[in-house]
Design an enzyme around this catalytic site. Structure first.
Site, PDB file in Angstrom:
ATOM      1  N   ASP A 149       0.822  -1.211   0.000  1.00  0.00           N
ATOM      2  CA  ASP A 149       0.000   0.000   0.000  1.00  0.00           C
ATOM      3  C   ASP A 149       0.854   1.259   0.000  1.00  0.00           C
ATOM      4  O   ASP A 149       2.007   1.219  -0.421  1.00  0.00           O
ATOM      5  CB  ASP A 149      -0.954  -0.046   1.206  1.00  0.00           C
ATOM      6  CG  ASP A 149      -2.308   0.559   0.894  1.00  0.00           C
ATOM      7  OD1 ASP A 149      -2.340   1.748   0.540  1.00  0.00           O
ATOM      8  OD2 ASP A 149      -3.329  -0.143   0.986  1.00  0.00           O
ATOM      9  N   HIS A 220      -4.130   6.262   2.567  1.00  0.00           N
ATOM     10  CA  HIS A 220      -4.745   5.021   2.081  1.00  0.00           C
ATOM     11  C   HIS A 220      -4.248   3.778   2.827  1.00  0.00           C
ATOM     12  O   HIS A 220      -5.035   2.946   3.290  1.00  0.00           O
ATOM     13  CB  HIS A 220      -4.454   4.906   0.582  1.00  0.00           C
ATOM     14  CG  HIS A 220      -5.152   3.797  -0.122  1.00  0.00           C
ATOM     15  ND1 HIS A 220      -4.605   2.528  -0.249  1.00  0.00           N
ATOM     16  CD2 HIS A 220      -6.346   3.739  -0.752  1.00  0.00           C
ATOM     17  CE1 HIS A 220      -5.438   1.763  -0.931  1.00  0.00           C
ATOM     18  NE2 HIS A 220      -6.505   2.468  -1.247  1.00  0.00           N
ATOM     19  N   SER A 557     -10.960  -0.744  -2.446  1.00  0.00           N
ATOM     20  CA  SER A 557      -9.805  -0.690  -1.552  1.00  0.00           C
ATOM     21  C   SER A 557     -10.200  -0.915  -0.108  1.00  0.00           C
ATOM     22  O   SER A 557      -9.441  -1.487   0.660  1.00  0.00           O
ATOM     23  CB  SER A 557      -9.162   0.705  -1.606  1.00  0.00           C
ATOM     24  OG  SER A 557      -8.181   0.777  -2.583  1.00  0.00           O
TER      25      SER A 557
END
Ligand SMILES: *[C@@H]1O[C@H](CO)[C@@H](O)[C@H](O)[C@H]1NC(C)=O
Ligand SMILES: *[C@@H]1O[C@H](CO)[C@@H](O)[C@H](O)[C@H]1NC(C)=O
Ligand SMILES: *[C@@H]1O[C@H](CO)[C@@H](O)[C@H](O)[C@H]1NC(C)=O
Ligand SMILES: *[C@@H]1O[C@H](CO)[C@@H](O)[C@H](O)[C@H]1NC(C)=O
Ligand SMILES: *[C@@H]1O[C@H](CO)[C@@H](O)[C@H](O)[C@H]1NC(C)=O
Ligand SMILES: *[C@@H]1O[C@H](CO)[C@@H](O)[C@H](O)[C@H]1NC(C)=O
Ligand SMILES: *[C@@H]1O[C@H](CO)[C@@H](O)[C@H](O)[C@H]1NC(C)=O
Ligand SMILES: CC(=O)N[C@H]1CO[C@H](CO)[C@@H](O)[C@@H]1O
Length: 776
Positions: A149, A220, A557
């Site tokens: 990630d 994220h 996601s």
């Protein structure tokens, strides 16, 4: 070319192609990064492997050139290969060398959040798992979840190690030192962190904010990691919204972060490095919330995620990936290799409402969005339609859409502007920036698409989003009076919102573009307005408040780590289960109804099909006791590759487990349907044709002696039989075969026909969806 007329997806695609092919052709000497994939790594010396990579590389370079200077990185743990700066001629030469499976230009993937790329730098958001309290805690189990990630914010409470025992001794990973990140940032919860720096444009340290560190500067990775395995944190909220307990799917699991993405994307060469290291470090499970765009779908042997996942799975590591955010377009699913658990996104029963109040005391128009505006609660602000504020040089249509540069400042200043919005327009962020610059006080986006349930976060700017039907009320009001006024009301959290779950409009759909004989996606999980940990950010903080350590974000996601958390719990309970058994447990216990016990629907209200949700919405508790599983071995995957069209020599490079293996001469794409998958897909069935599909189920329930009976739910026109339809398991018969026989009876039933077969012993329900695509 008028870019405002070009669908944004295509723009993204063009941008992508530019990145990829920019330097091709114009100059043979011009070099770019290529990945050279050489299949399974031999078990012997890793140092030897590096030497042999350099030797191979040197053999295609000009005399006197040093291989070390063009090598970017090499792969030697999970698989063999390297990334190097090459000219096209050198790449072609390597492609012809023995031992090379594939050579491809390093692609750039992106995280699967719903925002287009320009949004990623801004704000995105997270959410706690609904009803996860009922999942037994596996705090003692020591499952290690690796994530590929954007990095991690180690100071987040989600990653504190209070109450955690020593790091499992089998862990071989490291906490890589970097700028603003040292070994003391890892602990007994966050046990590893790596990053992959490079000097290749556009990924050079100067071009990226999070240079040379595993520290997350996008948010994220912090969000996905806390969703998969973050600690339970009470009193979590996003500035008061969605307040409650934020909690990862498997709170007892350890986390290892592999930072393969920066603000400019996720190079395939780094994704491969993440997989390679994760395999060597000893993760049990990988959660990968990124991928190619639906418009660039490489062959398995040229897709870094398919390659890395194949070797991870061959080592017993479950790999969970997001399906992509290119829905609702059919066949948009990515990460669809049969060794990957592919996750679609659904809504949860929470919603963010930001209503519009019109002058004249009409009732409020329900809108959505997350705003921290300071507008008055009474409708005091003039409201206009973008089209009526067009500048002299623009046309009404573009102005109605509030495209940048089409509005007259004097007409929008101090007003709330209503903008129609469709997917092909400039992004909402771009429109918002334009209107903010012109001095508009708020925006109402009238969406022409089905994003009904996704609330975008606009931080301090007052925005509400409404669907077309509601928009006509607003437009009628504006026309009905000389001085129309309105306001945008505070965002409120609506809980127990119904219906839920609903398939997220953006979630990528099946069928798989690679083969119609394998059903994808596999499973659906919450991925809309998810609250989870975030990086502290100075942008978008409401006046007088401190930056939130949580955020609300949407995308497949966010769905992916929910399923990774469930998989980690299953792994903790059943340490010897293969990734395929774990996937089977999750798929066969999924539900196909919403909270009201009505069939799951898409955002547009139609019945959800397996192309939308795979086997259905994940049910964490049920997945722990599947009763039967559809297991697979690496050999079965090799057979899949034969049927997919790879020859024995290619397969023997990809896998080193091929002694005595060769592709059967009857290999064909039709036989892909026989892969022992927990769902069934058959294609090209003709009138009166009979197609037989083989499956094997293994009893993993607590009773050795048990009898399962099959029931079939088949669509009109299709005859479906399960033979035998009773399976008697015993101590000596743990695995039993059966066949599913499909017969096309009625030629007027055309297209994709959906149904299911379900095994039950009265305690467990083991369901497999099927799709039969008829010949046309
Ligand atoms: C096959 O490759 C894996 C790495 O992918 C390695 O760990 C294993 O030892 C290899 N086996 C043989 C027989 O070389
Ligand atoms: C890591 O960084 C922190 C804060 O910058 C510092 O206090 C600590 O001593 C460093 N630890 C190591 C092992 O370098
Ligand atoms: C709207 O109605 C409420 C009571 O129903 C009243 O208090 C308020 O003054 C009215 N506002 C306008 C603008 O008519
Ligand atoms: C636009 O046209 C109108 C009428 O022709 C004129 O009065 C106005 O000044 C123009 N505005 C600009 C910004 O040129
Ligand atoms: C196997 O396929 C590769 C390309 O995928 C090809 O180059 C090779 O010649 C094939 N080998 C055989 C024995 O057919
Ligand atoms: C394909 O060939 C193998 C032997 O190579 C055989 O066992 C299998 O039954 C065949 N499958 C079909 C569908 O004919
Ligand atoms: C065949 O299917 C069509 C449409 O699905 C249906 O109207 C018709 O009654 C069916 N015919 C038979 C013989 O089942
Ligand atoms: C969540 C939140 O802060 N919402 C804000 C939205 O805007 C109104 C004003 O219009 C604020 O009062 C709310 O607090």
């Amino acid at each position: 070319m008028d870019f405002s007329k070009v669908p944004s997806k295509w723009l993204l695609f063009c941008f992508f192609l530019l990145l990829v092919v920019e330097t091709k052709g114009e100059n043979e000497e011009k070099r770019q990064v290529y990945v050279v994939y050489m299949g399974a790594a031999p078990s012997d010396s890793k140092d030897f492997l590096r030497e042999s990579h350099l030797q191979l590389l040197g053999s295609v370079l000009k005399r006197g050139e040093k291989a070390e200077n063009t090598l970017v990185r090499n792969y030697k743990h999970g698989f063999s290969g390297f990334a190097a700066r090459l000219s096209e001629a050198e790449a072609s030469a390597l492609r012809r060398k023995p031992g090379v499976v594939s050579v491809f230009v390093d692609p750039v993937y992106k995280p699967h959040t719903t925002r287009s790329w320009d949004f990623l730098q801004q704000s995105l958001v997270i959410d706690s798992r609904p009803n996860s309290d009922s999942v037994p805690s596996a705090a003692t189990a020591d499952t290690i979840i690796g994530l590929l990630d954007t990095g991690i914010w180690p100071e987040s409470q989600s990653f504190s190690d209070n109450g955690f025992g020593p790091v499992p001794s089998r862990w071989k990973g490291i906490c890589m030192e970097g700028s603003d990140f040292n070994s003391s940032n890892c602990n007994k919860k966050l046990i590893g962190a790596r990053y992959y720096a490079t000097n290749e444009a556009p990924f050079t340290p100067t071009a990226r904010s999070n240079a040379n560190s595993a520290r997350d500067e996008q948010g994220h990775g912090t969000h996905t990691a806390s969703t998969a395995a973050g600690n339970s944190i009470t009193g979590a909220s996003y500035y008061g919204l969605a307040s409650g307990t934020a909690k990862g799917g498997s709170t007892g699991s350890r986390i290892a972060m592999y930072q393969v993405c920066s603000s400019v994307g996720c190079p395939g060469s780094q994704i491969l490095a993440g997989f390679d290291d994760a395999v060597a470090d000893g993760v049990d499970l990988l959660s990968v919330s990124l991928g190619a765009s639906a418009y660039y779908r490489p062959d398995f042997s040229e897709d870094p995620i398919a390659i890395g996942a194949f070797h991870a799975v061959a080592k017993g590591i479950t790999v969970v990936c997001s399906a992509g955010n290119d829905g609702p377009t059919a066949s948009s699913v990515v990460n669809a290799a049969p060794w990957i658990l592919t996750v679609a996104a659904t809504t949860i029963d929470r919603f963010f409402e930001s209503d519009i109040l019109l002058g004249g005391n009409k009732s409020a128009i329900k809108g959505k969005a997350i705003n921290f505006s300071t507008l008055d609660k009474s409708p005091n602000y003039p409201i206009i339609d973008g089209g009526s504020a067009k500048s002299n040089s623009s046309d009404v249509a573009s102005a109605s859409n509030c495209e940048p540069g089409t509005l007259d400042r004097s007409k929008v200043k101090g007003k709330i502007v209503v903008c129609t919005h469709s997917q092909s327009d400039s992004t909402k962020t771009i429109k918002l920036q334009g209107l903010q610059d012109l001095g508009a006080v708020g925006i109402v986006f009238a969406n022409d698409m089905q994003e009904t349930y996704v609330a975008s976060s606009y931080n301090t700017y007052p925005v509400s989003e409404i669907i077309v039907q509601a928009a006509s009320d607003v437009f009628n009001y504006i026309k009905s009076t000389k001085n129309p006024v309105a306001t945008i009301l505070p965002t409120i959290t609506v809980t127990n919102f119904k219906p839920a779950p609903v398939v997220a409009y953006f979630s990528s759909r099946g069928p798989s573009g690679q083969t119609r004989n394998l059903l994808k996606p596999d499973i659906a999980a919450p991925g809309v307005n998810i609250l989870a940990s975030w990086i502290p950010t100075s942008t978008g903080v409401p006046n007088g408040q401190k930056p939130s350590s949580f955020n609300l974000v949407s995308g497949t996601s966010m769905a992916c780590p929910h399923v990774a958390g469930v998989a980690a719990t299953i792994k903790a309970w059943n340490p010897t289960w293969s990734p395929f058994a774990i996937r089977s447990a999750i798929m066969t216990t999924a539900m196909q109804v919403n909270g009201d016990k009505a069939p799951l629907t898409t955002a547009s209200g139609s019945a959800a099909t397996p192309y939308d949700i795979g086997s259905g919405e994940v049910v964490p508790t049920a997945a722990l006791q599947p009763g039967l599983v559809y297991d697979l071995t690496t050999r079965d995957l090799l057979l899949f590759l034969c049927n997919y069209g790879y020859n024995s020599s290619k397969i023997s490079l990809i896998s080193n487990d091929t002694s005595g293996f060769s592709c059967p001469s009857n290999s064909s794409t039709g036989l892909i349907s026989d892969l022992n998958y927990p769902s069934i897909a058959v294609s090209g069935l003709k009138q009166n044709e009979i197609r037989t599909v083989n499956r094997v189920v293994t009893n993993v329930g607590s009773q050795d002696e048990t009898v399962y009976t099959a029931t079939v739910n088949s669509p009109a026109g299709l005859d479906v039989k399960v033979v035998p339809n009773k399976l008697k398991f015993s101590k000596s018969y743990k695995s039993l075969d059966f066949q599913v026989v499909f017969t096309m009876k009625n030629s007027s039933s055309q297209g994709d026909l959906f149904g299911s077969i379900t095994w039950s012993d009265g305690t467990h329900t083991v369901r497999s969806p099927f799709v039969v695509a008829t010949a046309n």
